[in-house]
Motif scaffolding. Structure first.
Motif, PDB file in Angstrom:
ATOM      1  N   UNK A   1       0.812  -1.228   0.000  1.00 56.48           N
ATOM      2  CA  UNK A   1       0.000   0.000   0.000  1.00 56.48           C
ATOM      3  C   UNK A   1       0.843   1.274   0.000  1.00 56.48           C
ATOM      4  N   UNK A   2       2.025   1.197   0.612  1.00 57.45           N
ATOM      5  CA  UNK A   2       2.854   2.410   0.716  1.00 57.45           C
ATOM      6  C   UNK A   2       4.138   2.286  -0.115  1.00 57.45           C
ATOM      7  N   UNK A   3       4.146   1.344  -1.086  1.00 62.54           N
ATOM      8  CA  UNK A   3       5.387   1.047  -1.815  1.00 62.54           C
ATOM      9  C   UNK A   3       5.738   2.119  -2.851  1.00 62.54           C
ATOM     10  N   UNK A   4       4.733   2.805  -3.398  1.00 56.28           N
ATOM     11  CA  UNK A   4       4.976   3.849  -4.411  1.00 56.28           C
ATOM     12  C   UNK A   4       4.936   5.223  -3.742  1.00 56.28           C
ATOM     13  N   UNK A   5       5.769   6.178  -4.228  1.00 56.13           N
ATOM     14  CA  UNK A   5       5.738   7.519  -3.620  1.00 56.13           C
ATOM     15  C   UNK A   5       4.344   8.141  -3.773  1.00 56.13           C
ATOM     16  N   UNK A   6       3.798   8.662  -2.677  1.00 64.93           N
ATOM     17  CA  UNK A   6       2.469   9.282  -2.699  1.00 64.93           C
ATOM     18  C   UNK A   6       2.655  10.798  -2.643  1.00 64.93           C
ATOM     19  N   UNK A   7       1.904  11.531  -3.486  1.00 64.78           N
ATOM     20  CA  UNK A   7       2.018  12.996  -3.501  1.00 64.78           C
ATOM     21  C   UNK A   7       1.688  13.529  -2.107  1.00 64.78           C
ATOM     22  N   UNK A   8       0.660  12.958  -1.516  1.00 62.43           N
ATOM     23  CA  UNK A   8       0.270  13.340  -0.164  1.00 62.43           C
ATOM     24  C   UNK A   8      -0.140  12.084   0.576  1.00 62.43           C
ATOM     25  N   UNK A   9       0.394  11.901   1.783  1.00 58.56           N
ATOM     26  CA  UNK A   9       0.043  10.692   2.541  1.00 58.56           C
ATOM     27  C   UNK A   9      -1.172  11.015   3.420  1.00 58.56           C
TER      28      UNK A   9
ATOM     29  N   UNK B   1       6.278   6.325   4.774  1.00 56.18           N
ATOM     30  CA  UNK B   1       4.908   6.745   4.397  1.00 56.18           C
ATOM     31  C   UNK B   1       3.873   6.164   5.363  1.00 56.18           C
ATOM     32  N   UNK B   2       4.075   4.906   5.793  1.00 62.60           N
ATOM     33  CA  UNK B   2       3.141   4.304   6.757  1.00 62.60           C
ATOM     34  C   UNK B   2       3.189   5.088   8.065  1.00 62.60           C
ATOM     35  N   UNK B   3       4.404   5.487   8.439  1.00 63.18           N
ATOM     36  CA  UNK B   3       4.548   6.229   9.686  1.00 63.18           C
ATOM     37  C   UNK B   3       3.780   7.554   9.633  1.00 63.18           C
ATOM     38  N   UNK B   4       3.891   8.294   8.503  1.00 63.83           N
ATOM     39  CA  UNK B   4       3.142   9.562   8.486  1.00 63.83           C
ATOM     40  C   UNK B   4       1.648   9.320   8.367  1.00 63.83           C
ATOM     41  N   UNK B   5       1.239   8.209   7.749  1.00 60.03           N
ATOM     42  CA  UNK B   5      -0.204   7.913   7.673  1.00 60.03           C
ATOM     43  C   UNK B   5      -0.774   7.630   9.064  1.00 60.03           C
ATOM     44  N   UNK B   6       0.045   7.001   9.921  1.00 57.95           N
ATOM     45  CA  UNK B   6      -0.510   6.464  11.159  1.00 57.95           C
ATOM     46  C   UNK B   6      -0.281   7.367  12.375  1.00 57.95           C
ATOM     47  N   UNK B   7       0.632   8.351  12.238  1.00 56.79           N
ATOM     48  CA  UNK B   7       1.064   9.038  13.469  1.00 56.79           C
ATOM     49  C   UNK B   7      -0.019   9.849  14.168  1.00 56.79           C
ATOM     50  N   UNK B   8      -1.028  10.333  13.413  1.00 59.92           N
ATOM     51  CA  UNK B   8      -2.089  11.101  14.089  1.00 59.92           C
ATOM     52  C   UNK B   8      -3.265  10.203  14.482  1.00 59.92           C
TER      53      UNK B   8
END
Ligand SMILES: C[S@@+](CC[C@H](N)C(=O)[O-])C[C@H]1O[C@@H](n2cnc3c(N)ncnc32)[C@H](O)[C@@H]1O
Ligand SMILES: O=C(O)C(=O)C[C@]1(C(=O)O)C=C[C@@H](O)C=C1
Length: 247
Positions: free
Chosen positions: A8-16, A202-209
């Protein structure tokens, strides 16, 4: 359960975006949780061993935040007390739909499984039946911090004598050196399981909040404040632990 690898987070995302338990996550969840949570298979296996001791005949067992029902499946197979049933609850429609399918196929594979009901609901709004076993397996960390005490107090009120709450969580540590080392080791665990630096970041920024871990001291005090009499850690692997809380 699905064998689809978590990319799910393998490709660079413009915004996580903030992490949600949607259809994409539900599809890869068995792989995601096994590669992200050190000790997860051991915890699930052993919850049924613990539950067999606490489950009282003719009572309800709860799996709160059941996702795809891994804990529910283990409870249904291994709890032998007469007349028990499992209620599995999740507020993600995608999880509940797949969970029901997996439990249905479990029915066709095994005999003498405990009956089960899967409910799509917010566990904060649930009216608990008297219960001898409640599992919160990596769910409390997703509940707003200010709502955690009331949820635990309502679980405590519903728990019958001889029963237990099993609470598994990612931990943070009050000692800065301990926190830094165990966090670094958890990232090493993810790397060893094939996650790239990009996936980890990317997973870390998705989950931190969205996922807010507490320390063991905070869990213990909050459980005692909710009316539990004893809190016993029974498992820890790196910064992930599971506790037994007794009424
Ligand atoms: C990390 S997963 C739990 C894993 C699962 N217990 C297992 O052992 O495989 C967290 C789950 O809690 C659910 N959840 C989060 N907040 C919830 C709430 N307020 N009510 C019900 N379910 C919730 C999520 O949808 C997600 O499926
Ligand atoms: O701490 C992390 O980085 C995680 O990925 C942990 C965690 C969890 O503990 O529930 C977070 C979300 C996923 O559902 C699977 C694992």
């Amino acid at each position: 359960m699905s064998q689809e690898p978590d990319r799910l987070f393998a490709q660079p995302l413009a915004q996580v975006a903030d992490f949600v338990f949607n259809e994409d996550v539900a599809r890869v969840f068995p792989d995601m949780i096994k590669r992200s949570v050190p000790g997860y298979p051991t915890i699930v296996e052993n919850i049924s061993v613990l539950a067999a001791r606490f489950a009282q005949p003719h009572t309800t067992l709860y799996d709160l935040g059941c996702s795809l029902g891994a804990v529910t499946q283990a409870l249904r197979r291994h709890v032998r007390a007469d007349g028990c049933r499992v209620i599995a609850v999740d507020n993600s429609a995608a999880m509940v739909e797949r969970c029901s399918e997996y439990l249905h196929s479990q029915d066709s594979m095994f005999q003498e499984l405990l009956p089960v009901e899967v409910i799509e609901a917010d566990i904060l709004a649930l009216a608990f039946q008297p219960t001898s076993l409640v599992a919160l397996n990596f769910t409390l960390q997703f509940i707003a911090i200010e709502r955690r005490p009331e949820l635990l107090a309502r679980i405590r009120q519903a728990l019958l004598p001889g029963g237990a709450l099993i609470l598994s969580e990612k931990l943070r540590f009050e000692d800065a050196i301990e926190d830094e080392l165990l966090t670094a080791l958890h990232l090493d665990f993810k790397r060893a399981n094939g996650y790239s630096e990009l996936e980890i970041a990317q997973k870390r920024s998705a989950i931190e909040k969205v996922m807010l871990p507490d320390s063991l001291q905070t869990h213990r005090q909050r459980l005692l404040d909710a009316g539990f009499s004893q809190v016993l850690p029974w498992f820890q692997c790196l910064n992930f632990a599971s506790l037994i809380a007794l009424p």
